[in-house]
Design a protein around this motif. Sequence first.
Motif, PDB file in Angstrom:
ATOM      1  N   ARG A 261      33.584  14.991 -10.702  1.00 38.12           N
ATOM      2  CA  ARG A 261      32.913  15.664 -11.821  1.00 38.12           C
ATOM      3  C   ARG A 261      31.445  15.236 -11.862  1.00 38.12           C
ATOM      4  O   ARG A 261      31.140  14.040 -11.856  1.00 38.12           O
ATOM      5  N   GLN A 262      30.560  16.224 -11.928  1.00 37.61           N
ATOM      6  CA  GLN A 262      29.127  15.965 -11.823  1.00 37.61           C
ATOM      7  C   GLN A 262      28.462  15.966 -13.198  1.00 37.61           C
ATOM      8  O   GLN A 262      28.757  16.807 -14.042  1.00 37.61           O
ATOM      9  N   ILE A 263      27.540  15.017 -13.372  1.00 34.69           N
ATOM     10  CA  ILE A 263      26.789  14.883 -14.620  1.00 34.69           C
ATOM     11  C   ILE A 263      25.304  14.932 -14.294  1.00 34.69           C
ATOM     12  O   ILE A 263      24.845  14.292 -13.342  1.00 34.69           O
ATOM     13  N   GLU A 264      24.555  15.656 -15.079  1.00 34.55           N
ATOM     14  CA  GLU A 264      23.118  15.795 -14.843  1.00 34.55           C
ATOM     15  C   GLU A 264      22.386  14.489 -15.140  1.00 34.55           C
ATOM     16  O   GLU A 264      22.652  13.836 -16.144  1.00 34.55           O
ATOM     17  N   GLU A 265      21.447  14.142 -14.256  1.00 35.56           N
ATOM     18  CA  GLU A 265      20.601  12.975 -14.488  1.00 35.56           C
ATOM     19  C   GLU A 265      19.247  13.396 -15.059  1.00 35.56           C
ATOM     20  O   GLU A 265      18.793  14.521 -14.838  1.00 35.56           O
ATOM     21  N   ASP A 266      18.609  12.497 -15.759  1.00 40.19           N
ATOM     22  CA  ASP A 266      17.223  12.684 -16.164  1.00 40.19           C
ATOM     23  C   ASP A 266      16.349  12.548 -14.919  1.00 40.19           C
ATOM     24  O   ASP A 266      16.450  11.562 -14.186  1.00 40.19           O
TER      25      ASP A 266
END
Length: 301
Positions: free
Chosen positions: A160-165
């Motif tokens: 599962r992918q999470i957006e980074e700053d």
Amino acid sequence: MMKNIFLRRLTTKTAASTFTTTKTTTLRCRHYFSLGQQQRPEKQQQQRNFTTTNDDIIDLRSDTVTKPSREMLEFGINCDVGDDVMGEDPTVLELQEYMSNFCGKEASLFVPTGTMANLTAIMAHCSGSGGGSEVLVGQQSHICLWEGGNVSTVGSIFCRQIEEDLTTGQMNPNTIRNCIRRSDVDNHWPTTKVLCLENTHNMLGGIVLSPSYVHKLGQLCHNNNIALHIDGARFMNALIATQQQQQNTTASALLEHVDSMSICFSKGLGTPLGSVLVGSSELIKEAKRIRKRLGGGMRQA
């Protein structure tokens, strides 16, 4: 965006003096970078098949093109060897003991590549769950983009992918917390077993994650009964950069709340190959079994 940079004179600074080449040298560098929300060029469509044999060209494609020093080669020729698969290579044993002590962990395992180290760690953390495990990764992370989708295809683990700053390389802790799932709460869900960070963050320009951020996420993970793994391919760079701001910072201090980390020797350290996975004795015991399924050890390594 890609730029071709032409440098007409090469100046190399040393601690004692400045040396300028006596002949005009043309250096062609391929430089990839991000601006604001713009991502790097579509790297998937670009071939990494360009090579060079011109001694006048400085190769800036990657720190992986570094070459071992003469001292390193001589040591490799003369060091004691044994069968690492049987746990009898004294040099590998010494390396593993040194790295586990250096990182403040119980044990470590030598593997051929960083990709193998990351996959081994993730599979070890998800071992015994009976399937249906999930790992949380950053959208721009190396694990997500450049490791062949092996977490899913080889490990049978949902990624599962999470957006980074884009400026800090950080994932929002609240987003991470909301992504953690347990199949005993809802049988439609996989069970989240591990969160992966990358330090330094390659695709976001080599960003160093702050120690306080890593510590905070370690506590978040442990409060929610999941592990924290770091892809530390270039962790040595992160350690040195942190020490510039916080003198006497140790690797073990940075990894206090981290369950496992991979470290590549073939990046800035200049070795021909090799990575190490550090973690608890129990994790490394399972990792060694998984290493066998992923190709095994390297005998006289």
